[in-house]
Design an enzyme around this catalytic site. Structure first.
Site, PDB file in Angstrom:
ATOM      1  N   THR A 279       5.526 -12.837 -12.112  1.00 25.81           N
ATOM      2  CA  THR A 279       6.052 -12.771 -10.769  1.00 25.81           C
ATOM      3  C   THR A 279       5.742 -14.064 -10.024  1.00 25.81           C
ATOM      4  O   THR A 279       6.405 -14.069  -8.870  1.00 25.81           O
ATOM      5  CB  THR A 279       5.310 -11.709 -10.208  1.00 25.81           C
ATOM      6  OG1 THR A 279       4.021 -11.822 -10.326  1.00 25.81           O
ATOM      7  CG2 THR A 279       5.639 -10.433 -10.874  1.00 25.81           C
TER       8      THR A 279
ATOM      9  N   ARG B 168       1.388 -19.504 -22.171  1.00 26.88           N
ATOM     10  CA  ARG B 168       2.569 -19.119 -22.321  1.00 26.88           C
ATOM     11  C   ARG B 168       3.426 -20.263 -22.477  1.00 26.88           C
ATOM     12  O   ARG B 168       4.736 -20.368 -22.994  1.00 26.88           O
ATOM     13  CB  ARG B 168       3.085 -18.351 -20.641  1.00 26.88           C
ATOM     14  CG  ARG B 168       4.189 -17.322 -20.910  1.00 26.88           C
ATOM     15  CD  ARG B 168       3.923 -16.524 -19.785  1.00 26.88           C
ATOM     16  NE  ARG B 168       4.934 -17.085 -18.902  1.00 26.88           N
ATOM     17  CZ  ARG B 168       4.489 -16.761 -17.469  1.00 26.88           C
ATOM     18  NH1 ARG B 168       3.386 -16.400 -17.125  1.00 26.88           N
ATOM     19  NH2 ARG B 168       5.222 -17.431 -16.277  1.00 26.88           N
TER      20      ARG B 168
ATOM     21  N   HIS C 256       0.848  -1.272  -0.094  1.00 30.44           N
ATOM     22  CA  HIS C 256       0.112  -0.060   0.296  1.00 30.44           C
ATOM     23  C   HIS C 256       0.890   1.297  -0.011  1.00 30.44           C
ATOM     24  O   HIS C 256       0.640   2.351  -0.785  1.00 30.44           O
ATOM     25  CB  HIS C 256      -1.012   0.019   1.381  1.00 30.44           C
ATOM     26  CG  HIS C 256      -1.996   0.781   1.055  1.00 30.44           C
ATOM     27  ND1 HIS C 256      -2.030   2.286   1.588  1.00 30.44           N
ATOM     28  CD2 HIS C 256      -3.084   0.833   0.255  1.00 30.44           C
ATOM     29  CE1 HIS C 256      -3.343   2.730   1.256  1.00 30.44           C
ATOM     30  NE2 HIS C 256      -3.808   1.835   0.625  1.00 30.44           N
TER      31      HIS C 256
ATOM     32  N   LEU D  84      -1.262 -17.993  -9.708  1.00 25.82           N
ATOM     33  CA  LEU D  84      -1.760 -19.111  -9.299  1.00 25.82           C
ATOM     34  C   LEU D  84      -2.136 -18.960  -8.022  1.00 25.82           C
ATOM     35  O   LEU D  84      -3.273 -19.638  -7.567  1.00 25.82           O
ATOM     36  CB  LEU D  84      -1.117 -20.742  -9.708  1.00 25.82           C
ATOM     37  CG  LEU D  84      -0.902 -20.892 -11.132  1.00 25.82           C
ATOM     38  CD1 LEU D  84      -0.196 -22.243 -11.367  1.00 25.82           C
ATOM     39  CD2 LEU D  84      -2.457 -21.464 -11.655  1.00 25.82           C
TER      40      LEU D  84
ATOM     41  N   ALA E 203      -1.397 -21.290 -19.661  1.00 22.16           N
ATOM     42  CA  ALA E 203      -1.222 -22.454 -20.504  1.00 22.16           C
ATOM     43  C   ALA E 203      -0.544 -22.077 -21.825  1.00 22.16           C
ATOM     44  O   ALA E 203       0.118 -22.640 -22.699  1.00 22.16           O
ATOM     45  CB  ALA E 203      -2.588 -23.005 -20.738  1.00 22.16           C
TER      46      ALA E 203
ATOM     47  N   ARG F 104      -3.656 -17.989 -19.628  1.00 21.76           N
ATOM     48  CA  ARG F 104      -2.522 -17.283 -19.833  1.00 21.76           C
ATOM     49  C   ARG F 104      -1.251 -18.106 -19.585  1.00 21.76           C
ATOM     50  O   ARG F 104      -0.289 -18.182 -20.512  1.00 21.76           O
ATOM     51  CB  ARG F 104      -2.151 -15.748 -19.015  1.00 21.76           C
ATOM     52  CG  ARG F 104      -3.057 -14.891 -19.670  1.00 21.76           C
ATOM     53  CD  ARG F 104      -2.850 -13.347 -19.216  1.00 21.76           C
ATOM     54  NE  ARG F 104      -3.696 -12.644 -19.938  1.00 21.76           N
ATOM     55  CZ  ARG F 104      -3.844 -12.207 -21.204  1.00 21.76           C
ATOM     56  NH1 ARG F 104      -2.549 -12.632 -22.053  1.00 21.76           N
ATOM     57  NH2 ARG F 104      -4.713 -11.303 -21.598  1.00 21.76           N
TER      58      ARG F 104
HETATM   59  N1  LIG Z   1       0.852 -24.403 -17.965  1.00 23.45           N
HETATM   60  C1  LIG Z   1       1.905 -24.433 -17.273  1.00 23.45           C
HETATM   61  N2  LIG Z   1       2.936 -25.153 -17.724  1.00 23.45           N
HETATM   62  C2  LIG Z   1       3.880 -25.397 -17.026  1.00 23.45           C
HETATM   63  N3  LIG Z   1       4.205 -24.896 -16.242  1.00 23.45           N
HETATM   64  C3  LIG Z   1       3.139 -23.920 -15.552  1.00 23.45           C
HETATM   65  C4  LIG Z   1       2.051 -23.748 -16.144  1.00 23.45           C
HETATM   66  N4  LIG Z   1       1.397 -22.993 -15.479  1.00 23.45           N
HETATM   67  C5  LIG Z   1       2.187 -22.539 -14.365  1.00 23.45           C
HETATM   68  N5  LIG Z   1       3.425 -23.066 -14.373  1.00 23.45           N
HETATM   69  C6  LIG Z   1       4.682 -22.847 -13.590  1.00 23.45           C
HETATM   70  O1  LIG Z   1       3.808 -22.382 -12.289  1.00 23.45           O
HETATM   71  C7  LIG Z   1       4.580 -21.145 -12.009  1.00 23.45           C
HETATM   72  C8  LIG Z   1       3.442 -20.205 -10.970  1.00 23.45           C
HETATM   73  O2  LIG Z   1       2.462 -19.832 -12.005  1.00 23.45           O
HETATM   74  P1  LIG Z   1       1.747 -18.556 -11.694  1.00 23.45           P
HETATM   75  O3  LIG Z   1       0.836 -18.423 -12.703  1.00 23.45           O
HETATM   76  O4  LIG Z   1       1.725 -18.392 -10.224  1.00 23.45           O
HETATM   77  O5  LIG Z   1       3.037 -17.312 -11.879  1.00 23.45           O
HETATM   78  P2  LIG Z   1       3.602 -16.810 -13.240  1.00 23.45           P
HETATM   79  O6  LIG Z   1       2.720 -17.009 -14.249  1.00 23.45           O
HETATM   80  O7  LIG Z   1       4.963 -17.087 -13.425  1.00 23.45           O
HETATM   81  O8  LIG Z   1       3.472 -15.199 -12.759  1.00 23.45           O
HETATM   82  P3  LIG Z   1       2.092 -14.456 -12.950  1.00 23.45           P
HETATM   83  O9  LIG Z   1       0.922 -15.323 -13.217  1.00 23.45           O
HETATM   84  O10 LIG Z   1       2.054 -13.846 -11.258  1.00 23.45           O
HETATM   85  O11 LIG Z   1       2.369 -13.246 -13.788  1.00 23.45           O
HETATM   86  C9  LIG Z   1       5.095 -20.596 -13.371  1.00 23.45           C
HETATM   87  O12 LIG Z   1       6.055 -19.704 -13.057  1.00 23.45           O
HETATM   88  C10 LIG Z   1       5.330 -21.807 -13.880  1.00 23.45           C
HETATM   89  O13 LIG Z   1       6.705 -22.043 -13.584  1.00 23.45           O
HETATM   90 MG   LIG Z   2       0.668 -16.747 -14.481  1.00 24.06          MG
END
Ligand SMILES: Nc1ncnc2c1ncn2[C@@H]1O[C@H](COP(=O)(O)OP(=O)(O)OP(=O)(O)O)[C@@H](O)[C@H]1O
Ligand SMILES: [Mg+2]
Length: 460
Positions: free
Chosen positions: A419, A361, A244, A423, A359, A357
């Site tokens: 970051t 990526r 904050h 999740l 998935a 997103r």
């Molecule tokens: N579909 C996927 N396939 C492989 N690894 C995944 C997948 N989704 C998540 N992960 C792994 O889980 C980690 C945490 O995902 P999370 O969405 O919490 O963070 P992020 O995508 O790295 O960052 P943010 O969502 O905060 O921008 C990712 O950094 C990645 O290492």
């Molecule tokens: Mg993410």
């Protein structure tokens, strides 16, 4: 069956009680009954001598037939039969085994009673002196099988008493073990709740007025839970406060940056844009942190409304598909059943968007991300699955990816890596809606990760 403390305590108590009852019964019979082992022996010998003397008298006065007659009531009543020997000759005419003849021979030379056991039959022999000092050997033959038969003929009331004692001991031990282990069960359920994230879980109030080692243990547990609760709450508060407080200087930095853009010439524009991007990222990160702490403390000022989950997911899929084309990928719905959930649309959107997103990526270039929604009417559950065709996540990391800031090692190096909060926020939002999220690797069709969101729903 599991070898629980309850069963152990129950069996030990029961064993003790049965042993004590048995021991007390033996002592009472021996001592209060007034007869010790030696006394029984003396009486038995006396009775044997008396019967022997009677048998000899009957034989000497009335002959062999009278002796056979004398032996008969014994046979009718009990397993015992009597034999009378003169030398090694049996006077009623019965044939006896060789060993019995030896016993008789031995008994004729000693003053006391002698015994021989052959299988289930025991022979007890004693020398008796008849008229004119004629020596005889009186033998009683007893069959142990008969004693079991006698046992089965015990009076009904004794059997009922024994069964009552048995049932009472079972009930007593059950109640005792149950009362001992009930505190352990309460402690265990409180520990379980604490492990599942309920930091308000306490045991002492549920134990009532106990004052023993278990209540001490419960007190220690409560102190530990209190301390963890304080630590976690203060840590969350610190994070929320920092996020904050960072917002205001960041906002001022953005305004200053805009002014710089206007006043600076071409050479510095590239660096300024870079600073602007980083400011934007920092702003997003702070926004996510604030979201996380808000969802963790379950604070949401918005009221739940009915949300058409299927339409919401369809829109997110369309947007993601548009972006996916640049990588030669597609995001498509493979199954879609209409269902509505009660929730906060913005929160649900950001929760699901993060999963899609991710998935997108992690799916390999040129592959598809498949999204499906199915409804399970009997349990009123909507199941949303997002599956990519990437490398998946190692089994050890499947749970960890839901922790804040956790990223699988190689995704930290990616240029566009996030970051690691997405999740964690998704899980908290879905939990707030009464649902759950899990991730597992697909076993067929080139692997990939499947993230499954289960959420209570109404079928439309
Ligand atoms: N579909 C996927 N396939 C492989 N690894 C995944 C997948 N989704 C998540 N992960 C792994 O889980 C980690 C945490 O995902 P999370 O969405 O919490 O963070 P992020 O995508 O790295 O960052 P943010 O969502 O905060 O921008 C990712 O950094 C990645 O290492
Ligand atoms: Mg993410």
């Amino acid at each position: 069956m599991r070898n629980t403390v309850f069963i152990k305590i129950f069996l030990w108590f029961w064993l003790c009680i049965i042993t004590i009852i048995g021991a007390v019964a033996v002592i009472v019979v021996m001592h209060l009954g007034g007869l010790h082992g030696s006394e029984w022996r003396r009486l038995a010998e006396k009775s044997l001598s008396l019967h022997g003397a009677t048998a000899v008298k009957i034989y000497e006065q009335n002959g062999k037939d009278a002796l056979i007659e004398f032996a008969r009531p014994w046979e009718d009543k009990a397993p015992d039969t009597v034999l009378l020997f003169q030398g090694v000759t049996e006077l009623t005419g019965r044939r006896v085994p060789q060993q019995v003849t030896k016993l008789v021979d031995k008994a004729s030379r000693i003053e006391r009673t002698d015994t021989l056991t052959l299988g289930e039959v025991t022979f007890i022999a004693r020398r008796i002196v008849g008229q004119n000092n004629t020596p005889y050997i009186f033998v009683v033959e007893t069959n142990r099988k008969g004693y079991f038969k006698q046992l089965s003929e015990l009076p009904r009331f004794i059997v009922v008493k024994v069964i009552s004692v048995f049932i009472f001991s079972v009930l007593f031990c059950f109640a005792l073990s149950y009362s001992f282990t009930s505190s352990i069960r309460k402690l265990r359920s409180a520990t379980h709740r604490l492990a599942n994230g309920d930091l308000s879980s306490r045991v002492l109030p549920t134990l009532g007025k106990r004052n023993d080692e278990l209540s001490d243990l419960a007190m220690d547990f409560d102190q530990m839970a209190e301390r963890i609760d304080e630590l976690v709450t203060s840590q969350k508060k610190l994070l929320a406060d920092i996020s904050h407080e960072l917002r205001s200087p960041l906002a001022r930095l953005s305004i200053a940056l805009d002014l710089c853009h206007d006043k600076t010439g071409e050479p510095l524009q590239k660096q300024l844009s870079r600073i602007e991007r980083e400011c934007h990222r920092l702003n997003e990160l702070i926004g996510q942190l604030l979201d996380l702490s808000r969802f963790e403390s379950r604070i949401t000022e918005m009221q739940p409304v009915p949300v058409d989950l299927t339409s919401l997911v369809n829109l997110l899929v369309e947007d993601a598909d548009f972006e996916a084309r640049s990588r030669g990928c597609h995001v498509r719905m493979v199954a879609s059943e209409p269902c509505s959930v009660s929730g906060i649309p913005d929160h649900l959107r950001s929760a699901i968007e993060n999963v899609i997103r991710n998935a997108l990526r992690f799916t390999h270039e040129g592959t598809d991300v498949e999204v499906s929604i199915t409804c399970l009417p009997p349990e009123s559950k909507a199941i949303l699955q997002v599956r990519d065709h990437g490398d998946g996540v190692s089994e050890a990391d499947l749970f960890k990816i839901f922790k804040p800031f956790y990223r699988v090692e190689d995704s930290r190096d990616r240029r566009n890596g996030g970051t690691g909060l997405g999740l964690a926020i998704t899980e908290r939002i879905i939990n707030l809606h009464g649902g759950s999220v899990r991730a597992y690797n697909a076993v067929n069709g080139n692997g990939g990760l499947i993230v499954e969101i289960t959420i209570p729903c109404d079928v439309i």
